[in-house]
Enzyme design. Structure first.
Site, mmCIF file in Angstrom:
data_model
loop_
_atom_site.group_PDB
_atom_site.id
_atom_site.type_symbol
_atom_site.label_atom_id
_atom_site.label_comp_id
_atom_site.label_asym_id
_atom_site.label_seq_id
_atom_site.Cartn_x
_atom_site.Cartn_y
_atom_site.Cartn_z
ATOM 1 N NE ARG A 27 0.015 -0.323 1.411
ATOM 2 C CZ ARG A 27 -0.586 0.448 0.523
ATOM 3 N NH1 ARG A 27 -1.074 -0.081 -0.573
ATOM 4 N NH2 ARG A 27 -0.691 1.743 0.721
ATOM 5 N NE ARG A 31 -4.877 -5.951 1.915
ATOM 6 C CZ ARG A 31 -5.767 -5.039 1.551
ATOM 7 N NH1 ARG A 31 -7.059 -5.318 1.635
ATOM 8 N NH2 ARG A 31 -5.377 -3.858 1.092
ATOM 9 N NE ARG A 40 -5.523 -8.829 8.914
ATOM 10 C CZ ARG A 40 -5.982 -7.780 8.225
ATOM 11 N NH1 ARG A 40 -5.165 -7.061 7.487
ATOM 12 N NH2 ARG A 40 -7.250 -7.455 8.303
ATOM 13 C CG ASP A 76 -2.229 1.870 9.375
ATOM 14 O OD1 ASP A 76 -2.388 1.478 8.201
ATOM 15 O OD2 ASP A 76 -2.742 2.915 9.828
ATOM 16 C CE1 TYR A 151 -6.419 8.474 6.460
ATOM 17 C CE2 TYR A 151 -4.124 8.897 6.988
ATOM 18 C CZ TYR A 151 -5.077 8.305 6.193
ATOM 19 O OH TYR A 151 -4.698 7.538 5.120
#
Length: 353
Positions: A27, A31, A40, A76, A151
């Site tokens: 990652r 952010r 973003r 992702d 998921y």
């Protein structure tokens, strides 16, 4: 001009001498970077992934800033659901939410793993752009079959995986059919990434640590062995990573992956002993929470990991999970610099000419 397919990261994956120790961070595009937050502010994560020019730029941001030894495709694991024709959305601070959780054979039969690559052409386009820009290897990735299945069955992130385990134990035929399709889909997706130019791949099986050893052996390991073998046959290294897998490390050693990624809940030396340093590299394993701590503590813990690796070929320095959104970018910059300084040598054999 050197080949990135023989760079220090790839050499370490093959347990060949590679100095300095290669460093990258799961990652690492995200952010915590102000330049990413600027993107973003106008685009969602899925918007970025669907735009190869923007996705390539986001992938490059941490490489430029941090000086890491590998880039990882910005994406992702849930993007594969689009390739399978599954309706889903990504919720901020929650993750993938599936429109219709899997409960029936008809839903599983509707999945079309053979169509994944053609339904996700933007992924290959992004990789081809990156290969033309990068001077370090690019890591492609996908989720592991169990994690993707969780998921699809739970419908959203879970801490208990009750529905997943219920289906696994109560309807073994349906479970096997689902895992088989996901295995095929992941293999096809990773093969497309390698054909586009990825130098290595990582399988993120984030939630496989929720399984007992017996369930892992019976319901997950066979598909993983087939998947890893199929991808390794393409001639690129495979990294396998899961969270809270200390209880499964002996089993992970039997999957055939070149590198086992470990989280911070197991000491690096112990993990390496259990997966056999003669057969596997190890990736990890600084606690991501330390990126919020004062630098002297970060430096001391990182130095301990490097010392635990003891100069063995095959160590890739990384975090034990992804970079948190509130991480201090300067800590990551300094980590790259310090690990390189601690593990370099006068001759330097990290790059091939």
């Amino acid at each position: 001009m050197r080949s990135v397919r023989d760079d220090r990261f790839v050499r370490a994956c093959r347990r060949e001498p590679a100095r300095p120790t290669p460093v990258w961070f799961m990652r690492q595009a995200g952010r915590y970077l102000p330049e990413y937050r600027a993107v973003r502010a106008r685009l969602s994560l899925l918007d970025i992934v669907h735009r190869p020019d923007v996705c390539a730029e986001v992938t490059l941001q941490p490489v430029r800033r941090l000086g890491v030894d590998a880039a990882i495709l910005f994406s992702d694991i849930s993007v594969l659901f689009e390739g399978l024709g599954v309706g889903f959305r990504l919720e901020e601070r929650r993750g993938p939410v599936v429109d219709e959780p899997v409960r029936s054979a008809a839903q599983v039969e509707a999945l079309r793993p053979e169509e994944v690559a053609e339904r996700l052409p933007f992924v290959g386009e992004t990789i081809r752009l990156l290969v033309g820009e990068l001077d370090v290897p690019l890591i492609g990735f996908a989720g592991g079959p169990f994690t993707l299945a969780s998921y699809l069955i739970e419908g959203a992130p879970s801490r208990t995986f009750v529905e997943t385990k219920r289906l696994m134990h109560a309807d073994t035929g349906l479970w096997s059919a689902l895992i088989d399709r996901l295995e095929q889909a992941v293999a096809s997706f990773l093969e497309a990434q390698v054909r586009a130019g990825a130098s290595a791949v990582q399988i993120f099986d984030s939630w496989v640590g929720a399984l007992s050893p017996a369930d892992f052996d019976e319901w997950v390991a066979p598909s993983l062995r087939r998947l890893v073998g199929r991808v390794r046959a393409l001639g690129v290294p495979v990294v396998y990573f899961g969270v809270e897998t200390a209880g499964l490390l002996d089993r992970l050693a039997g999957l055939g992956a070149d590198v086992i990624g470990v989280d911070w809940r197991v000491e690096l030396a112990e993990a390496w002993r259990r997966v056999d340093p003669a057969r596997h590299g190890i990736q990890g394993n600084l606690d991501p929470a330390l990126l919020r701590a004062p630098w002297p503590l970060v430096e001391a813990r990182a130095r301990a990991i490097v010392e635990a690796a003891a100069g063995r070929p095959g160590h890739i320095f990384n975090l034990g999970h992804g970079v948190p959104p509130d991480a201090d970018p300067s800590h990551l910059e300094r980590l790259v610099e310090r690990v390189h300084a601690w593990t370099g040598d006068a001759g330097g054999d990290g790059h091939a000419s």
